[in-house]
Design a protein around this motif. Sequence first.
Motif, PDB file in Angstrom:
ATOM      1  N   TYR A  55      55.682 -35.652  34.948  1.00 21.64           N
ATOM      2  CA  TYR A  55      55.156 -34.300  34.776  1.00 21.64           C
ATOM      3  C   TYR A  55      53.994 -33.990  35.714  1.00 21.64           C
ATOM      4  O   TYR A  55      53.507 -32.864  35.755  1.00 21.64           O
ATOM      5  CB  TYR A  55      54.723 -34.103  33.319  1.00 21.64           C
ATOM      6  N   LEU A  56      53.544 -34.984  36.474  1.00 27.13           N
ATOM      7  CA  LEU A  56      52.453 -34.781  37.418  1.00 27.13           C
ATOM      8  C   LEU A  56      52.962 -34.559  38.833  1.00 27.13           C
ATOM      9  O   LEU A  56      52.200 -34.215  39.725  1.00 27.13           O
ATOM     10  CB  LEU A  56      51.505 -36.002  37.404  1.00 27.13           C
ATOM     11  N   PHE A  57      54.266 -34.769  39.050  1.00 26.87           N
ATOM     12  CA  PHE A  57      54.830 -34.685  40.388  1.00 26.87           C
ATOM     13  C   PHE A  57      55.260 -33.259  40.726  1.00 26.87           C
ATOM     14  O   PHE A  57      55.786 -32.529  39.892  1.00 26.87           O
ATOM     15  CB  PHE A  57      56.041 -35.612  40.499  1.00 26.87           C
ATOM     16  N   ASP A  58      55.055 -32.882  41.979  1.00 22.53           N
ATOM     17  CA  ASP A  58      55.512 -31.599  42.500  1.00 22.53           C
ATOM     18  C   ASP A  58      55.974 -31.843  43.928  1.00 22.53           C
ATOM     19  O   ASP A  58      55.175 -32.007  44.845  1.00 22.53           O
ATOM     20  CB  ASP A  58      54.383 -30.565  42.469  1.00 22.53           C
ATOM     21  N   LEU A  97      66.315 -26.208  43.963  1.00 23.27           N
ATOM     22  CA  LEU A  97      66.503 -27.251  44.968  1.00 23.27           C
ATOM     23  C   LEU A  97      67.454 -26.777  46.067  1.00 23.27           C
ATOM     24  O   LEU A  97      67.165 -26.922  47.266  1.00 23.27           O
ATOM     25  CB  LEU A  97      67.053 -28.520  44.323  1.00 23.27           C
ATOM     26  N   ALA A  98      68.585 -26.224  45.659  1.00 25.23           N
ATOM     27  CA  ALA A  98      69.590 -25.793  46.638  1.00 25.23           C
ATOM     28  C   ALA A  98      69.071 -24.664  47.523  1.00 25.23           C
ATOM     29  O   ALA A  98      69.385 -24.606  48.720  1.00 25.23           O
ATOM     30  CB  ALA A  98      70.858 -25.360  45.909  1.00 25.23           C
ATOM     31  N   GLU A  99      68.266 -23.779  46.946  1.00 27.25           N
ATOM     32  CA  GLU A  99      67.743 -22.644  47.722  1.00 27.25           C
ATOM     33  C   GLU A  99      66.675 -23.065  48.720  1.00 27.25           C
ATOM     34  O   GLU A  99      66.460 -22.377  49.718  1.00 27.25           O
ATOM     35  CB  GLU A  99      67.160 -21.596  46.766  1.00 27.25           C
ATOM     36  N   ARG A 133      58.580 -31.040  37.461  1.00 24.78           N
ATOM     37  CA  ARG A 133      58.979 -31.166  36.054  1.00 24.78           C
ATOM     38  C   ARG A 133      58.258 -30.171  35.159  1.00 24.78           C
ATOM     39  O   ARG A 133      58.818 -29.681  34.177  1.00 24.78           O
ATOM     40  CB  ARG A 133      58.673 -32.599  35.567  1.00 24.78           C
ATOM     41  N   LYS A 134      57.012 -29.867  35.478  1.00 24.44           N
ATOM     42  CA  LYS A 134      56.205 -29.022  34.604  1.00 24.44           C
ATOM     43  C   LYS A 134      56.264 -27.558  35.068  1.00 24.44           C
ATOM     44  O   LYS A 134      56.310 -27.269  36.257  1.00 24.44           O
ATOM     45  CB  LYS A 134      54.749 -29.511  34.596  1.00 24.44           C
ATOM     46  N   ARG A 135      56.235 -26.661  34.108  1.00 20.28           N
ATOM     47  CA  ARG A 135      56.241 -25.234  34.426  1.00 20.28           C
ATOM     48  C   ARG A 135      54.917 -24.823  35.048  1.00 20.28           C
ATOM     49  O   ARG A 135      53.867 -25.371  34.732  1.00 20.28           O
ATOM     50  CB  ARG A 135      56.497 -24.422  33.153  1.00 20.28           C
ATOM     51  N   GLY A 136      54.971 -23.869  35.958  1.00 24.33           N
ATOM     52  CA  GLY A 136      53.771 -23.334  36.582  1.00 24.33           C
ATOM     53  C   GLY A 136      53.907 -21.837  36.780  1.00 24.33           C
ATOM     54  O   GLY A 136      54.998 -21.267  36.587  1.00 24.33           O
ATOM     55  N   ALA A 137      52.817 -21.192  37.178  1.00 24.23           N
ATOM     56  CA  ALA A 137      52.843 -19.742  37.368  1.00 24.23           C
ATOM     57  C   ALA A 137      53.885 -19.335  38.405  1.00 24.23           C
ATOM     58  O   ALA A 137      54.493 -18.265  38.311  1.00 24.23           O
ATOM     59  CB  ALA A 137      51.459 -19.258  37.792  1.00 24.23           C
ATOM     60  N   ASP A 138      54.096 -20.204  39.406  1.00 21.42           N
ATOM     61  CA  ASP A 138      55.067 -19.913  40.456  1.00 21.42           C
ATOM     62  C   ASP A 138      56.331 -20.759  40.311  1.00 21.42           C
ATOM     63  O   ASP A 138      57.116 -20.877  41.248  1.00 21.42           O
ATOM     64  CB  ASP A 138      54.441 -20.145  41.833  1.00 21.42           C
ATOM     65  N   TYR A 139      56.508 -21.391  39.150  1.00 26.44           N
ATOM     66  CA  TYR A 139      57.699 -22.214  38.918  1.00 26.44           C
ATOM     67  C   TYR A 139      58.107 -22.100  37.448  1.00 26.44           C
ATOM     68  O   TYR A 139      57.683 -22.888  36.596  1.00 26.44           O
ATOM     69  CB  TYR A 139      57.426 -23.677  39.289  1.00 26.44           C
ATOM     70  N   PRO A 140      58.936 -21.107  37.133  1.00 20.32           N
ATOM     71  CA  PRO A 140      59.275 -20.833  35.724  1.00 20.32           C
ATOM     72  C   PRO A 140      60.337 -21.743  35.132  1.00 20.32           C
ATOM     73  O   PRO A 140      60.659 -21.622  33.953  1.00 20.32           O
ATOM     74  CB  PRO A 140      59.792 -19.390  35.787  1.00 20.32           C
TER      75      PRO A 140
END
Length: 446
Positions: free
Chosen positions: A207-210, A241-243, A136-143
């Motif tokens: 927002y804490l889940f990955d 998700l699909a990729e 749910r939350k943006r990260g350096a490797d998840y824009p």
Amino acid sequence: MKSKIRYAKNRDGQSVAYQICGDGPLDLVFVPDWVGNLEVMWEEPTLAAFLDRMARFARVICFDKRGTGLSDPVTLGAIPTWEEWMYDVATVMDAAESRQAAIFGHGDGATMALLFAATHPDRATALILADAYARRKRGADYPYGVPEDVASRLIKAILGAWGTGEAVRGGGAPSLAEDESFIAWRGRFERLAMSPGQFDAVYPLTYLFDLRWLLSMISMPTLVLHRSGNRYVTVGNGRYLAEHIDGAQFVEVPGEDHFFHAGEPEAMLGPVQEFLTGRRAPPEPERVLATVLFTDIVDATAKAEQLGDGAWRELLERHHALVRSELAHFGGREIDTAGDGFLASFEGPARGVRCAMAVRDALRPHNLEIRAGLHTGECEWSGDKLTGIAVHIGARVAGHAEPGEVLVSRTVKDLVVGSGLTFADRGMHELKGVTDSWHLFRAERG
């Protein structure tokens, strides 16, 4: 055609409300996000139309999660975790006499759907994820996620408007933003789904889940649907998700709405029907998501020499009986017993952690101290044997535990967020035979 609302008892004796719609040739469990009430949902024509459309090609099993809608209430200090909510899927499937079903998760409900599909690949014939995300939350490797500052404002705004229906205008259903009757119904739906306090206790946890690490474990046919203009969960989340799910199909649905029943049902459910009714038989599942627990007695050799063979054998039998009793209580499965140690598996990590602490406490009055280690990850069943890198990691985690310590991997700690369990940081460790350093934590009372 819909059945009466019924109640199913879960393994802890709690009641989960469920309802069956249609009598199609395949079973489909629909997992919505936080807002649910089996009575109120039929009052809104768009939602009723959505369910009726699904019921044309499937026997649809709907339910209210515990703590929401018509299911048993829970106290604010005992809000179920995703792991515990995942059990609700199996509970209603069993009550509906559904051995296997397609699992359809929408929005935040997709977390439950993903966890259930990975943990029970033998029961999930197919997986459908609509307007969903892996993180749910943006990260350096998840824009694609929500920026930190935006997340805090969004949580505050949703909580402040809870029960008013203003979420419709806030991105939930832009196509119905001028429909005052829909907004009024939505407000009532929210109020009868859960209180503001309950919502505040669970929603920030999203927002804490990955779950990106979990996607490679999904082995059943998967369809990912995402509305192209969804502002609440942007389409990049669906593409990701699909990729990252092997063989997944991706369908970009036109529209800006996030509520699954807003807009034209056919745009979403047409592809779902085609996907489900045209699928091939799923392959025999081999990989599952499991939590492994390793235990062993501290200084067992010295204690055996001190007591002698007969007394040690009696003590070891008492140890085995106590461990097996706690495994049965917490839903664990004994995999192997080697001398004074146990290997067991659990469907979810919180039960595994609590079982380990219960075993430790039960053995102390008998002057026995154990060490324990847990890890959650991909495993493979070979007959009655559980194998795979996750089992190897679990054994290595246990090897770093001190006497009386229940040590867990970072994966376990992250998955039990919201369970009430607390942990102490034990730092980074090298695990023999495993690449990279691993962050370990000591489980403490929750």
